[in-house]
Design an enzyme around this catalytic site. Structure first.
Site, short mmCIF file in Angstrom:
data_model
loop_
_atom_site.label_atom_id
_atom_site.label_comp_id
_atom_site.label_asym_id
_atom_site.label_seq_id
_atom_site.Cartn_x
_atom_site.Cartn_y
_atom_site.Cartn_z
N CYS A 1 0.87 -1.18 0.00
CA CYS A 1 0.00 0.00 0.00
C CYS A 1 0.90 1.22 0.00
O CYS A 1 1.59 1.50 0.99
CB CYS A 1 -0.91 0.00 1.23
SG CYS A 1 -1.87 1.51 1.38
N CYS B 1 -5.22 5.73 -4.13
CA CYS B 1 -4.52 4.46 -3.91
C CYS B 1 -3.10 4.64 -4.40
O CYS B 1 -2.88 4.91 -5.59
CB CYS B 1 -5.23 3.32 -4.66
SG CYS B 1 -4.31 1.77 -4.64
N ASN C 1 0.68 -5.24 -5.77
CA ASN C 1 -0.78 -5.39 -5.81
C ASN C 1 -1.25 -5.45 -7.26
O ASN C 1 -0.68 -4.80 -8.13
CB ASN C 1 -1.47 -4.20 -5.12
CG ASN C 1 -1.28 -4.20 -3.61
OD1 ASN C 1 -0.89 -5.20 -3.04
ND2 ASN C 1 -1.54 -3.08 -2.99
#
Length: 327
Positions: A77, A228, A165
């Protein structure tokens, strides 16, 4: 049990930071997931996109584990990493550090403030993989670069990559951005489906001008978020690959939560990305948690004043985005 935490955000992507280095917490894997579902509930006193567990590392300055609000664990993240970078650097009095994440040990560093009094950190985004089995994406081809997926859309072209991700990126125009198509296809690929068995982050990207893009992301395990970090990084890379922006130069990335900067590096056919943005603390709190009952109470809360300064950046970003998106 009583848990001390800090709530903060990167580009409006908000998290609860729980320090397992200074505190003698001992959570099971199931308890981490339960804590994320309980404390991140938007109908509770706290509410957040996820929890950042800050832990000891045997071969880095600290370790980060990220649990989304639905209890799932994310491999990385970018926005959360900036918060952990700040926390580790301030706790250990460092200007640079290395943070262990699920897939890699990543370099982080304190940077010159984006605007005065906004704590700003640079974090490394890697590894970057284009092989579809890294996401995974079930198509009969090894990679997907600026191509259609007929099951999702007959007009959009997608690029798939893991950073680490999984991300599905589409360069769109204003009409496509304002339509419902992103919501519809994002819900499809994050529900039961044959293409993305583990789900995927879906980003729509609009070029604003040379060196500036707007990114909106439907985040796996969360839904639409203000920003994000890995999606903004992946989107910057895709625009460089398509010649819209340049490698080794700053790309300003605007989002609903504000703005960050990305620099995409290419060396011997491989890529890394520097993600530069705020790490803003909102408040610190103590909560008493009863996982058996699925409840908690907040006993202490102390607010920071940093958000007032960050809102200046948000305002400047909004004033740039709104007219430019229509252009």
């Amino acid at each position: 049990m009583q848990i001390d935490l800090i709530k903060g955000h990167g580009s409006g992507n908000d998290f609860l930071i729980i320090d397992e280095i200074s505190n003698e917490y001992s959570f099971s894997e199931n308890e981490r997931a339960e804590l994320a579902r309980l404390l991140c509930n938007r109908n509770s006193e706290l509410g957040a996109d996820g929890i950042l567990f800050v832990m000891d590392s045997e071969h880095a300055d600290g370790r980060m584990r990220v649990f989304n609000s639905d209890g799932s664990e994310a491999s990385m993240c970018g926005n959360g990493l900036r918060l952990v970078a700040r926390y580790i650097c301030e706790q250990q009095r460092l200007n640079e550090a290395v943070i262990e994440t699920m897939k890699a040990n990543l370099k982080v560093s304190k940077q010159k403030d984006l605007i005065p009094d906004i704590h700003t950190y640079q974090v490394e985004i890697s590894p970057i993989l284009f092989e579809l089995n890294a996401l995974p994406l079930n198509l009969n081809k090894p990679t997907l670069y600026n191509e259609r997926i007929e099951e999702l859309s007959s007009e959009l072209r997608f690029t798939a990559l893991a950073v680490p991700n999984p991300h599905l990126i589409a360069i769109v125009d204003t009409a496509q951005l304002e339509s419902d198509i992103q919501k519809q296809l994002s819900e499809k690929v994050n529900g039961p489906n044959e293409l993305f068995p583990d789900g995927v982050n879906v980003s729509f990207v609009k070029q604003l001008q040379k060196g500036s893009i707007y990114v909106r992301t439907f985040e796996r395990g969360v839904g639409f978020t203000n920003a994000c970090g890995t999606a903004m990084s992946a989107s910057s890379l895709v625009t460089c690959l398509q010649g819209l922006n340049e490698f080794e130069k700053v790309t300003n990335v605007y989002n609903n939560g504000g703005m960050v900067q990305c620099v995409v590096h290419k060396y011997e056919g491989k890529y890394t990305i520097d993600l530069i943005g705020n790490a803003t603390y909102l408040y610190k709190a103590a909560v008493n948690v009863n996982l058996e009952e699925g409840s908690f109470t907040q006993s202490v809360r102390t607010d920071f004043s940093e958000q007032q300064t960050y809102e200046q950046l948000q305002t400047a970003a909004s004033q740039f985005i709104e007219p430019t998106l229509k252009g």
